[in-house]
Design an enzyme around this catalytic site. Structure first.
Site, mmCIF file in Angstrom:
data_model
loop_
_atom_site.group_PDB
_atom_site.id
_atom_site.type_symbol
_atom_site.label_atom_id
_atom_site.label_comp_id
_atom_site.label_asym_id
_atom_site.label_seq_id
_atom_site.Cartn_x
_atom_site.Cartn_y
_atom_site.Cartn_z
ATOM 1 N N GLY A 93 0.824 -1.207 0.000
ATOM 2 C CA GLY A 93 0.000 0.000 0.000
ATOM 3 C C GLY A 93 0.860 1.260 0.000
ATOM 4 O O GLY A 93 2.081 1.191 -0.163
ATOM 5 N N ILE A 94 0.192 2.400 0.170
ATOM 6 C CA ILE A 94 0.956 3.660 0.182
ATOM 7 C C ILE A 94 1.401 3.944 1.610
ATOM 8 O O ILE A 94 0.755 4.677 2.354
ATOM 9 C CB ILE A 94 0.125 4.834 -0.388
ATOM 10 C CG1 ILE A 94 -0.370 4.478 -1.804
ATOM 11 C CG2 ILE A 94 0.984 6.100 -0.449
ATOM 12 C CD1 ILE A 94 -1.115 5.603 -2.499
ATOM 13 N N HIS A 95 2.519 3.319 2.004
ATOM 14 C CA HIS A 95 3.074 3.575 3.333
ATOM 15 C C HIS A 95 4.096 4.698 3.206
ATOM 16 O O HIS A 95 4.064 5.460 2.247
ATOM 17 C CB HIS A 95 3.665 2.287 3.916
ATOM 18 C CG HIS A 95 4.734 1.676 3.065
ATOM 19 N ND1 HIS A 95 6.046 2.012 3.182
ATOM 20 C CD2 HIS A 95 4.644 0.785 2.043
ATOM 21 C CE1 HIS A 95 6.750 1.339 2.288
ATOM 22 N NE2 HIS A 95 5.930 0.592 1.581
ATOM 23 N N ALA A 96 5.004 4.802 4.145
ATOM 24 C CA ALA A 96 5.874 5.977 4.197
ATOM 25 C C ALA A 96 6.653 6.231 2.911
ATOM 26 O O ALA A 96 6.658 7.344 2.391
ATOM 27 C CB ALA A 96 6.835 5.852 5.378
ATOM 28 N N ALA A 101 4.530 7.179 -0.075
ATOM 29 C CA ALA A 101 3.955 8.505 0.198
ATOM 30 C C ALA A 101 4.993 9.592 -0.068
ATOM 31 O O ALA A 101 4.672 10.653 -0.613
ATOM 32 C CB ALA A 101 3.457 8.582 1.648
#
Lengths: 88, 593
Positions: free
Chosen positions: A13-16, A19
């Site tokens: 997913g869009i983690h750190a 992002a």
């Protein structure tokens, strides 16, 4: 304004780190860029807002861009999704 | 302050004995206690500018770390810091903080801290635990900014503790606890961490009463309100009544009287009634524990956990920094021995610069394995230890050795370090003893062969027990299978002692089990030469040692090792020695105190 629905295809997913890639990419444009997931709208130039979207694998994100370079901005975001946020 | 908050009694795990009564200091996960100071309207822009400068300073610091990691570890690892930089540059979020300062006249620390807390909470609650692992990033960045704001940039809000307090926290790291241990921490109340956690061990060695397992959300009190931490009973009382305070003052006085009584044993030798000398040594983490080691009459240091120097930082301690720490111990404790264990990273002891993160797997990437694969870094430590040996009686010890080859490899690197020092004309002790920790069952089976090449053995019972029993102590669902009295564990210890005996080298026990009087008695009976434990347990152990005979201990060990289960052994020992231990006033193992 231009918009397009994109799907998150990176497993984590869009983690750190993804992002960070989103913010870096979007910050190069003057347009206002938003990521919308469900009823949450996030400023794509704010890393904390993007992380708080908690966009997991398979999530649908509606990307909106509005401003003088909106078409280029949307294109860049689309490439970023296609390249899995350049995390390899 | 709300004086009408109700009295509340909370039960937890007693992890460090003693009783503390004092005002509460709520230690937030973001490290510092932040208070609100209204800013005068004419100074508001200055306050915003102060925050902007702090953000910029923090950004530069992080950029520096990023570059170091990129060079030392790799670009991929360094990229995590990109998100830290972007957090600081997040104008959307920072904008709301500037507005808070301008509109509500809040000081920068408070406005920043409050906003970061809101975001942490949202991270914490995000769907599917998605962001939980990034809380640490946010916390890291936030505390860096708070540090800059409170410490260097004007420093008017520096949250120094000027008076004794009881520390209440969700969790503290050993390095954080070290910041508090300037004599002003009366007691500690924690949410996480059991008896054998790092912080618990540290609390005991610093003699700070501590209770863990108290949920943070139960702590419904304001900073400064009274708290009692009863580290004997494992109880915490918020807003105690006058009666509670009187009662606990009485217990505290009794505890101190007991300590006073034990202090009389400090300069008396630890010999059994029939004349066998048992070396009683201390387990130490911090150079500042020297005083505690001496106060408790230790024969030396059986285990210095050098990893403390490496924890909670992004870079590695330099040779000079390590040398100073080791030398401090060696110098101040001479002629007593100081056994320095090389870096035991991993498990609950992450060392970011070595890519040893919060890896939970006790059988994974940790300890000597990490050191041997990073010979350049390992040699920095070996050189520092060797150099410190010139200042006192230093012994070198390698942890988690699982085969003879590893021990030889570690010795080979030590020899290289010696040659380097010789070439540079730097002094060290040519006769420095090199020992091996025995804590992996494969090393137990090869103990005789290893003993031929080692100068001493030290048995690490915590790891030996969990590896032997195949029980990860940190996994609550199986932790009841972790039985220190297990005959399988005790028989292994017996095997190690026999192997050491056969080669004529001394053998010690340095795990938590050594501090349990029943097990200590068995170890003495098996022929263990040294018991090493937190300094706080040494004097009681000396009293026990002087009250028993070696002959009786030997017979007891023989009989106990014939029993088939941990429960039987435990019961047998209690039946036989409980009365004696109660009479001696031992707190451990008798539930007294």
């Amino acid at each position: 304004m231009v918009s397009k629905e994109l799907k998150v295809t990176t497993e984590a997913g869009i983690h750190a780190r993804p992002a960070a890639a989103v913010v870096e990419t979007c910050s190069r444009f003057q347009s206002r860029i938003s990521f919308i997931k469900g009823d949450i709208r996030a400023n794509a130039k704010s890393i904390m807002n993007i992380m708080l979207l908690a966009a997991e694998y398979g999530a649908d994100i509606l990307v909106e861009a509005e401003g003088p370079d909106e078409a280029e901005a949307l294109g860049a975001v689309e490439r970023l999704f296609a390249e899995k946020f350049r995390q390899e | 302050m709300d004086g009408s908050s109700p009295r509340k009694v909370l039960r937890g795990i007693p992890v460090s004995s003693g009783i503390a009564i004092g005002p509460a200091y709520l230690f937030h996960p973001q490290k510092r206690e932040i208070s609100r100071h209204p800013v005068a309207p004419e100074n508001v822009e200055q306050e915003v500018a102060r925050l902007k400068r702090a953000l910029e300073r923090a950004r530069k610091d992080i950029q520096g770390i990023r570059d170091r990691i990129a060079g030392a570890v790799g670009e991929y690892e360094a990229r995590i810091f990109d998100s830290h930089v972007l957090i600081l540059r997040d104008e959307e979020i920072m904008g709301t903080i500037y507005s808070d300062i301008r509109e509500n006249l809040n000081n920068a620390e408070y406005a920043f801290y409050r906003r970061m807390n809101q975001i942490s909470d949202r991270f914490d609650q995000a769907a599917g635990g998605f962001l939980k692992e990034h809380l640490i990033d946010l916390r890291d960045v936030a505390s860096r900014v708070i540090d800059i704001l409170t410490l260097s940039d004007g420093g008017k809000d520096a949250p120094e503790i000027h008076h004794p307090v009881v520390l209440l926290a969700r969790t503290v790291t050993p390095s954080e606890l070290a910041q508090f241990t300037t004599g002003n921490t009366l007691g500690i109340c924690l949410e996480t961490g059991g008896k054998t956690s790092h912080v618990a061990i540290l609390a005991r060695s610093l003699e700070i009463p501590a209770v863990s397992g108290i949920p943070w959300k139960e702590l419904s009190l304001e900073p400064g309100q009274m708290v009692i931490v009863d580290g004997n009973a494992g109880q915490v009382i918020l807003n105690p009544s006058l009666r509670d305070i009187k009662e606990h003052e009485g217990r505290r006085a009794a505890h101190w009287a007991h300590e006073q009584d034990l202090a009389g044993l400090r300069d008396i030798e630890p010999v059994t009634s029939d004349g066998k000398y048992i070396s009683l040594a201390a387990n130490v983490e911090l150079p500042l524990e020297v005083e505690s080691v001496l106060r408790h009459g230790a024969d030396g240091v059986g285990l210095y956990r050098s990893e403390f120097l490496f924890l909670g930082r992004e870079d590695m301690p330099s040779e000079e920094e390590q040398y100073q720490a080791y030398r401090h111990l060696a110098h101040h404790l001479a002629p007593r021995h100081v056994t320095i264990r090389t870096l035991d990273a991993g498990g609950d002891k992450p060392v970011p610069a070595l890519q040893v993160d919060d890896e939970r797997d006790p059988m994974g990437w940790r300890s000597i394995r990490v050191s041997l694969r990073n010979p350049a870094i390992f040699k920095v430590q070996l050189r520092a230890i060797l150099r410190a040996s010139a200042a006192g009686n230093v012994r070198l010890m390698f942890p988690m050795i699982s085969n003879l080859q590893e021990f030889r490899e570690a010795k080979r690197l030590t020899e290289q370090a010696r040659e380097e020092l010789r070439a540079q004309g730097l002094p060290f002790d040519e006769n420095l003893e090199i020992g091996c920790m025995i804590e992996v069952p494969s090393a137990v089976l090869m103990a005789k062969e290893i003993a031929r090449e080692a100068d001493f053995f030290s048995i690490g019972t915590n790891d030996l027990a969990q590896f032997t029993l195949a029980v990860d102590r940190s996994n609550e669902r199986v932790s009841d299978l972790y039985e220190p009295h297990s005959p399988a564990v005790l028989r292994q210890i017996q095997m190690v002692v026999e192997a050491a005996r056969s080669q004529g080298i001394p053998v010690g026990v340095c795990g938590e089990m050594a501090a349990d009087p029943y097990l200590a008695l068995l170890f003495i009976g098996m022929g263990v030469d040294e018991l090493s434990m937190s300094p706080g347990g040494l004097l009681e152990m000396k009293r026990m040692t002087r009250a028993i005979s070696y002959e009786d201990a030997r017979r007891s060990a023989r009989e106990a090792l014939r029993l088939g289960t941990a429960t039987e052994i435990h019961q047998w020992l209690e039946d036989k020695f409980r009365d004696l231990f109660v009479r001696l006033g031992l707190r451990r193992g008798t539930g007294a105190g």
